[in-house]
Design a protein around this motif. Structure first.
Motif, short mmCIF file in Angstrom:
data_model
loop_
_atom_site.label_atom_id
_atom_site.label_comp_id
_atom_site.label_asym_id
_atom_site.label_seq_id
_atom_site.Cartn_x
_atom_site.Cartn_y
_atom_site.Cartn_z
N THR A 163 20.21 20.55 -2.86
CA THR A 163 21.54 20.88 -3.38
C THR A 163 21.73 20.32 -4.78
O THR A 163 22.25 20.99 -5.68
N ALA A 164 21.30 19.07 -4.99
CA ALA A 164 21.41 18.44 -6.30
C ALA A 164 20.58 19.19 -7.34
O ALA A 164 21.01 19.37 -8.49
N ILE A 165 19.39 19.62 -6.94
CA ILE A 165 18.52 20.38 -7.85
C ILE A 165 19.21 21.66 -8.28
O ILE A 165 19.20 22.05 -9.45
N ARG A 166 19.85 22.35 -7.31
CA ARG A 166 20.51 23.61 -7.60
C ARG A 166 21.73 23.40 -8.50
O ARG A 166 21.96 24.14 -9.45
N GLY A 187 18.22 37.47 -1.79
CA GLY A 187 19.10 38.12 -2.76
C GLY A 187 20.15 37.17 -3.32
O GLY A 187 20.40 36.09 -2.79
N TRP A 188 20.76 37.61 -4.41
CA TRP A 188 21.73 36.75 -5.09
C TRP A 188 23.03 36.60 -4.30
O TRP A 188 23.73 35.59 -4.43
N GLY A 234 13.95 31.54 -0.84
CA GLY A 234 14.48 30.18 -0.81
C GLY A 234 15.08 29.69 -2.10
O GLY A 234 15.54 28.55 -2.16
N THR A 235 15.11 30.53 -3.13
CA THR A 235 15.66 30.07 -4.42
C THR A 235 17.18 30.06 -4.44
O THR A 235 17.78 29.39 -5.27
N VAL A 236 17.82 30.78 -3.51
CA VAL A 236 19.29 30.83 -3.47
C VAL A 236 19.83 30.09 -2.24
O VAL A 236 20.73 29.26 -2.35
N LEU A 237 19.27 30.39 -1.07
CA LEU A 237 19.78 29.80 0.17
C LEU A 237 18.80 28.76 0.73
O LEU A 237 17.65 29.10 1.01
N ALA A 261 14.14 26.81 4.30
CA ALA A 261 13.77 26.09 5.53
C ALA A 261 13.06 27.03 6.50
O ALA A 261 12.06 26.64 7.14
N ALA A 262 13.56 28.26 6.63
CA ALA A 262 12.91 29.24 7.52
C ALA A 262 11.50 29.54 7.03
O ALA A 262 10.57 29.67 7.85
N HIS A 263 11.33 29.66 5.74
CA HIS A 263 10.00 29.90 5.17
C HIS A 263 9.05 28.77 5.53
O HIS A 263 7.90 29.02 5.95
#
Length: 702
Positions: A4-7, A409-410, A448-451, A456-458
């Motif tokens: 979260t901090a990274i995002r 997706g975005w 995984g770049t958005v959610l 985690a699922a990946h």
């Protein structure tokens, strides 16, 4: 929490986040050390800020680049550190010491050097930015473009110049701790000397023969080349950096044209992200320059995207304009009303024609031409599954199922991808299938770049595949040939070394002007690299057992290579499905949004011949039955019909259809131009026989 901090911080990794935190905490620490005062503490905190700042700049961090927007840019950070050093000297009762005045004088003079340095760098960059940039265009024999300054002089020049203060800072700190001014003045001398030399090293590049020719001479040279080359078919493209793939997908098709091809780009960033090609490329950022360019021999212009800058070429009446797009899907972009501005719209198959008819956006049916998808030529058809007991060959080889989900997706809609709701269910059923199958998992690179849930699922799916691979390796039913695999791995190392040698031979281009001068591809080297990539792909699949489950990430092997070694695929609604249909192999698509099979098929043409999976993946057995036994493949005929509907016939080939469409439209352009010439000459409008005679007298396109 870290993700979260990274995002939020807009950094690319935990290391970048740590560097950003250290840099932000470092400056208050420097101030405290100056007030205490403590030379060792000041030196330690300053070292942290130097290193963190350098690391973030080297990584191109978004965060550090945005600091200038809040008045905390690079120069300010260096200035604050130097002012705090002077505060440290004052707190150490050195205000009357010679080193104190030396430090003040040094930093004033040092910042005095920043202005001429910045001015010279800016002047060099502006003068070396040509009005056009090219690849595979011979300008070297027409104009003299001098060598660029050594790359190290201009690359991140402001950062390098400011870091020259390090010698003075270190010397002054040593003097403050040791009580002697010698080290401080040595450091001051080094800083000011190197700064002056840096400026002097740049001065020759703003005068004399080191200055590139002016815009008029460059444009005249380009027109001279165009007059000699006589391009006939142009691929025109404008867009953002992220849209470069839309033009890259057409490069191989352009290389196979029967007419002389040319690629025109409108943004320099697209040129920087253009894949290697043998086709001549001209990047023309200025609309006026483009409109004044001699394109009189061009008869067909191809457009891969609907963008505003298309008007700069659409205004030319002597060529025919075609929208070819960058994909064929049920998305609204595929029936954009702007498409009626073109003379023709080319689609892959009948589906594209019907799509425009249903949308009723003004594109006439007679202006639509079906040309197939030339990009899908590398995709191979199905040769059947291995024969042997319980679906496995004697060497343990078994049917391969590719799981290639798209990303979230975005907008984060859970219906965009199967990975969060169905991914683990799909993989669990595949790795436990009996008779056995092999699983290849190739996720979308943006997964995984958005959610965080998608990421985690990946990770859980990767763990499932790797655990299943380890379990299978211990199963006596599956054998391998270690000697053959070691040989394949040795081949991979050899091929990769040779590719690196070939790709890196030209070295890094110092700047755009030099790349324009020297950017003519070596065709032999280009072809050898293409051949070696094919050999690499073949060696890759030999480097591990044919039954081994595998996670495949990164650019290589390509998605189409995974198609070719697979017997079936599970995916989501995306272009991946449309492309896989070209193979004719069974496939399944996950209805992650829970629309229901009938509604899902109604909304998405590409899934009409698919096994529709719910999020539980309970329907997966139908796909596996179709792979193992052709008699159980109830959708085989549906796939054949859908393939032809979406992509057109296999014969003639798509590239043959494409070349025919180009040739036919070029004849229409010639017909129109001859008619205009006859009217302009006062001879009236020629009849059909006259036009036919005139056209037949034209030399054939080559």
């Amino acid at each position: 929490m870290i993700s979260t901090a990274i995002r939020v911080a807009r950094v690319g990794s935990a290391a970048e986040l740590a560097a950003a935190v250290l840099m932000m905490l470092g400056f208050p620490a420097i101030m405290v050390a100056a007030l205490v005062p403590s030379v060792p503490a000041f030196a330690a905190a300053a070292a942290v800020t130097y290193l963190a700042d350098h690391y973030l700049h080297r990584k191109g961090s978004y965060l550090v680049n945005r600091l200038s927007k809040v008045r905390a840019g690079l120069s300010i950070r260096f200035l604050i550190r130097e002012l705090l050093l002077i505060l440290l000297l004052a707190r150490l009762d050195l205000a009357n010491n010679l080193i104190y005045y030396g430090a003040i004088g040094c930093f004033i003079a040092f910042y005095g050097l920043q202005a001429p340095h910045g001015a010279v760098v800016t002047l060099i960059r502006n003068r070396r930015r040509l009005p056009v940039a090219t690849r595979n265009v011979d300008l070297k024999s027409r104009i003299d473009i001098p060598d660029a300054p050594w790359l190290g002089l201009l690359d991140r020049s402001a950062e390098k110049m400011l870091h020259l203060d390090l010698a003075a800072v270190v010397g002054i700190l040593i003097s403050a701790e040791a009580g002697s001014s010698v080290a401080g003045f040595v450091g001051i001398g080094i800083t000011l000397g190197l700064g002056s030399l840096y400026v002097l090293a740049l001065v020759p590049y703003v005068r004399g023969r080191k200055i590139p020719p002016n815009a008029d001479k460059v444009l005249a040279a380009v027109d001279d080349w165009l007059h000699e080359y006589k391009p006939q078919t142009v691929l025109y493209f404008s867009g953002s950096k992220d849209s470069a793939y839309q033009v890259n997908m057409w490069l191989e098709t352009m290389e196979q044209l029967d007419s002389r091809p040319l690629i025109i780009l409108r943004e320099r960033v697209i040129l920087q992200n253009l894949a290697p090609t043998t086709v001549p490329v001209i990047c023309v950022p200025g609309g006026v320059h483009l409109m004044n360019m001699d394109l009189s021999t061009v008869r067909v212009a191809l457009y891969a995207a609907n963008v505003g800058k298309n008007i700069h070429l659409l205004r030319v009446p002597t060529m025919k304009h075609v929208f070819i797009g960058h994909g064929d899907s049920d998305k609204l972009a595929s029936v954009n009303p702007f498409s009626k501005a073109y003379d023709e719209v080319w689609t892959a198959g009948r589906a594209g024609r019907d799509r425009y008819a249903i949308a009723d956006v003004g594109v006439r049916d007679e202006d639509i031409v079906e040309v197939g998808r030339p990009q899908l030529a590398p995709i191979q058809g199905w040769e059947g599954v291995p024969e042997g007991p319980r679906g496995a060959a004697a060497d343990g080889r078994c049917p391969t199922v590719l799981y290639a989900p798209t990303w979230e997706g975005w907008d984060g809609d859970p219906g965009n991808t199967s990975i969060m709701l169905a991914g683990e269910n799909i993989v669990k059923k595949l790795v436990k299938a009996d008779p056995p199958v092999r699983v290849l998992y190739k996720p979308h690179p943006f997964t995984g770049t958005v959610l965080p849930k998608a990421a985690a699922a990946h990770r859980r799916i990767v763990a499932l595949v790797e655990a299943a691979a380890a379990e299978r390796a211990a199963d006596s039913r599956f054998t391998s040939d270690p000697a053959e695999q070691e040989k394949a791995k040795a081949d991979l190392v050899r091929i990769e070394a040779r590719i690196a040698e070939l790709v890196g031979t030209g070295g890094e281009r110092a700047d755009e002007a030099e790349a324009t001068r020297d950017g003519v591809v070596d065709v032999d080297r280009y072809e050898e690299v293409a051949r070696l990539r094919g050999e690499w792909n073949e060696a890759y699949w030999r480097s591990f057992p044919a039954w081994e489950h595998r996670v495949i990430e990164g650019a290589e092997p390509r998605l189409y290579d995974c198609f070719n070694v697979s017997d079936a695929m599970v995916s989501d609604i995306s272009s991946v499905v449309s492309d896989f249909i070209a193979s004719g192999k069974p496939y399944a698509v996950t209805d992650s949004a829970g629309l229901g099979a009938e509604e899902f098929k109604r909304q998405n043409t590409a899934v009409r011949a698919a096994v529709i999976l719910s999020n539980s993946a309970k329907e997966l057995g139908a796909l596996l039955d179709a792979v193992r036994d052709p008699a159980s493949d109830t959708l085989a005929e549906d796939r054949k019909e859908l393939k032809q509907y979406l992509l057109g016939p296999d014969d003639p080939t798509s590239i043959e259809q494409f070349n025919t469409a180009v040739a036919n439209l070029a004849l229409k352009a010639d017909s129109r131009n001859l008619g205009q010439e006859s009217r302009a000459a006062g001879a009236g409008t020629p009849g059909a026989d006259e036009l036919s005679d005139a056209l037949s007298a034209q030399p054939p396109t080559a």
